[in-house]
Design a protein around this motif. Structure first.
Motif, short mmCIF file in Angstrom:
data_model
loop_
_atom_site.label_atom_id
_atom_site.label_comp_id
_atom_site.label_asym_id
_atom_site.label_seq_id
_atom_site.Cartn_x
_atom_site.Cartn_y
_atom_site.Cartn_z
N MET A 46 0.86 -1.18 0.00
CA MET A 46 0.00 0.00 0.00
C MET A 46 0.90 1.23 0.00
SD MET A 46 -2.90 -1.21 2.77
CE MET A 46 -4.21 -0.19 2.14
N ASP A 56 1.65 -4.75 3.57
CA ASP A 56 0.33 -4.94 4.16
C ASP A 56 0.20 -6.35 4.73
OD1 ASP A 56 -2.32 -5.00 4.84
OD2 ASP A 56 -3.09 -4.78 2.80
N ASN A 59 -4.63 -6.87 5.46
CA ASN A 59 -5.81 -6.91 4.59
C ASN A 59 -6.18 -8.30 4.07
OD1 ASN A 59 -7.51 -4.56 3.72
ND2 ASN A 59 -5.50 -3.59 3.76
#
Length: 464
Positions: A46, A56, A59
Motif C-alpha cells: 500500500m 500490508d 488486509n
C-alpha cells in the motif's frame, strides 16, 4: 474552514479532522493516534500520499492482492456491458454459483448472494429460525459476526463493550475453544470434548427454561477473538449436540475462507472430512474488496425458508458485475496457486515466529494455519499475563518501519497476520526481522528501567 469549495472538487486540508466531523465519531481508523492516508495499492503493498510503500499484513479483504489486474478487468468489462437488478436472468449468476458450489461438500448446494459478511450472517440466522422453528442462538465468547443489530446480539466481542446492557435472553455464550488462554488448555487430554460438553450443558440449561436452540454459530477460526484455532473434533461434537435438539450449525467463513488456511479451501474443513456445516457464510475475500457475499446451505434448509411464504430477493446481491468479479477471484486463486502459497509461506512464517519465540520471552504463543497467524504477547509466560501495551507499541513501531500489522483479541495483545495471499517468503523475512528488532529493543528498555529502579532502591538504602 476545513473544506474549501472549488468549482469541481474539494481540497483536503486535514483528512483525519474532516472525518471526525463529517463521519460518525464511532468510526475508527487504523493507527488512530497517527493515521496513514493511503492513496493506492498493488499486490501486498500500500502507498501513502507521500508515496511511501507499506507492506500490508492486515488486509484479508484484498485476498488475491490489491488492485489485481484480472479482477479489475473482469469488473470493468462487465460494468461496461451490463449491471442490473439481480431479479433478471443472467448467466453470470448461474456460472458463479456452480463454481462456488464445486469448492464445497455436495450437501451444500443452494446459494443466496448478498452484499456483505454482516448481511450474510443475518440471513443465516433467518434461515436457521425458519428451518427449526426455534429462536435461541449459541455463540462463542469473543466472537464477532457483524455490525447489524441481530449480529451485535450474538457478538460478545461487541456487546461486552456495552457495559451494563442486558444480553438477549435468546443468546447463549459458550467458552471460546482456545487451548492457550481458555478453560481447557493444551495439557488437557481431550479439549475438543471438554469444550463441546460446555455447549451441551448450555443446551440442557436452556431447555430446562423452556428455550429451544435454533443454531450454533462460530467463525471457523476466531479472528477478532485472538486468532483462535479450535481443537480438531470440536465442531463435530458440537454439531451432534445441536442437531440432537433440532438446531443447525452455521460456519462463518467471512474472514478465513477461500484458501487462506492453505491445506484446505475452507477453514471448517480443518476439522476433518466428516464435518459439514448446515449453513456457510462468506464475505470479504470473495470479491477482493468488491462488496459481495454469499450464504450457502442445504436444499432442506432452503426449502424450509421458502415454505414461509415470504418472497426473498436482494437487489444487488449476485448482480452481473459482482459475479464476474467473484469468478475472476476464483480464477486467480487457481492460476497463481494462492492456496498453495498460503500453505508454503504460512508454514515458513510460523517457523520464523517459533524461532523468535525461543529468543523473546514476550512471545507466549504462536499459532496459525496458512496465512492466518497469531502471536500472543505476554508479560509472564507462566501466568500468561497479556502484554497489551507492548502489543500496541509493536504495531506502531512496525508502522514506522513501513509494515502494517494489527493487534486484537479480548486483551488486544495478539499480533494478527492475515495478509493478501500473494504474501511471500521475503515479506515474512522482512516482517519477522522487524519484529525481532523491536522486541530486542523492548527487552533492552525493560532491563534498563529495571536496573534503574534497582539502583534507585539501593541508593535509598545507602542514604538511610
Amino acid at each position: 474552514m476545513l473544506l474549501k469549495q472549488c468549482p469541481k472538487y474539494y481540497i483536503r486540508e486535514d483528512t483525519s479532522q474532516i472525518l471526525s466531523l463529517i463521519c460518525s465519531p464511532s468510526c475508527k481508523v487504523f493507527f488512530n493516534h497517527d493515521p496513514i492516508k493511503i492513496i493506492r495499492a498493488r499486490g501486498q503493498y500500500m502507498y501513502s500520499e507521500k508515496d511511501e510503500q507499506y507492506l500490508d499484513c492486515i488486509n484479508n479483504v484484498a485476498h488475491v492482492g490489491h488492485s489485481h489486474p484480472e479482477v479489475v478487468s473482469a469488473g470493468t468489462k462487465q460494468m461496461e456491458l451490463l449491471n442490473t437488478n439481480s431479479r433478471f436472468l443472467h448467466d453470470n449468476l448461474v456460472h458463479y454459483a456452480q463454481r462456488l458450489q464445486a469448492t464445497l461438500p455436495e450437501k451444500l448446494s443452494v446459494c443466496y448472494f448478498v452484499n456483505s459478511g454482516s448481511e450474510a450472517n443475518d440471513l443465516a440466522l433467518r434461515l436457521a429460525w425458519q428451518h427449526t422453528g426455534h429462536k435461541d442462538i449459541i455463540t462463542l465468547d469473543n466472537a464477532y459476526h457483524g455490525h447489524v443489530s441481530s449480529l451485535i446480539d450474538i457478538s460478545p466481542y461487541k456487546f461486552h463493550q456495552l457495559g451494563q446492557t442486558e444480553q438477549s435472553q435468546h443468546v447463549h455464550v459458550a467458552p471460546s475453544p482456545d487451548i492457550y488462554r481458555g478453560k481447557f488448555r493444551e495439557d488437557h487430554p481431550d479439549p475438543a470434548t471438554a469444550y463441546a460438553d460446555e455447549v451441551r450443558d448450555i443446551i440442557e440449561k436452556a431447555h430446562a427454561k423452556g428455550h429451544k436452540i435454533a443454531a450454533f454459530i462460530a467463525e471457523s477460526l476466531q479472528s477478532c477473538g485472538g486468532q483462535v484455532i479450535p481443537p480438531v473434533g470440536y465442531f463435530q461434537k458440537v454439531a451432534h449436540h445441536v442437531r440432537n435438539v433440532g438446531g443447525v450449525f452455521i460456519a462463518d467463513e467471512v474472514q478465513v475462507g477461500f484458501g487462506r488456511v492453505g491445506s484446505h479451501f475452507w477453514a471448517f474443513q480443518l476439522q476433518g472430512d466428516d464435518f459439514v456445516p448446515d449453513i456457510v457464510t462468506m464475505g470479504k475475500p470473495i470479491g477482493n474488496g468488491h462488496p459481495m457475499s454469499c450464504v450457502v446451505t442445504t436444499r432442506e434448509v432452503a426449502e424450509s425458508f421458502m415454505s414461509s411464504g415470504m418472497e426473498y430477493f436482494n437487489t444487488f446481491g449476485g448482480n452481473p458485475v459482482s459475479c464476474a468479479i467473484g469468478m475472476a477471484v476464483l480464477d486467480v486463486i487457481e492460476k497463481e496457486d494462492l492456496q498453495g502459497n498460503a500453505l508454503r509461506v504460512g508454514k515458513y512464517l510460523m517457523e520464523l515466529l517459533e524461532k523468535l519465540k525461543e529468543k523473546h520471552p514476550l512471545i507466549g504463543d504462536t499459532r496459525g494455519c496458512g496465512l492466518f497467524v497469531g502471536v500472543d504477547l505476554v508479560k509472564d509466560r507462566l501466568k500468561r499475563t497479556p502484554a497489551t501495551a507492548e502489543a500496541q507499541d509493536v504495531i506502531y513501531r512496525l508502522k514506522d518501519q513501513k509494515i502494517l500489522l494489527s493487534a486484537d483479541g479480548p486483551h488486544r495483545n495478539v499480533l494478527k497476520f492475515k495478509p493478501p495471499m500473494c504474501f511471500s517468503r521475503e515479506d515474512a523475512d522482512l516482517a519477522v526481522g522487524k519484529i525481532d528488532h523491536i522486541l530486542t529493543g523492548t527487552h533492552s528498555r525493560s532491563n534498563s528501567v529495571s536496573n534503574s529502579n534497582t539502583n534507585t532502591r539501593t541508593n535509598k538504602k545507602q542514604r538511610t
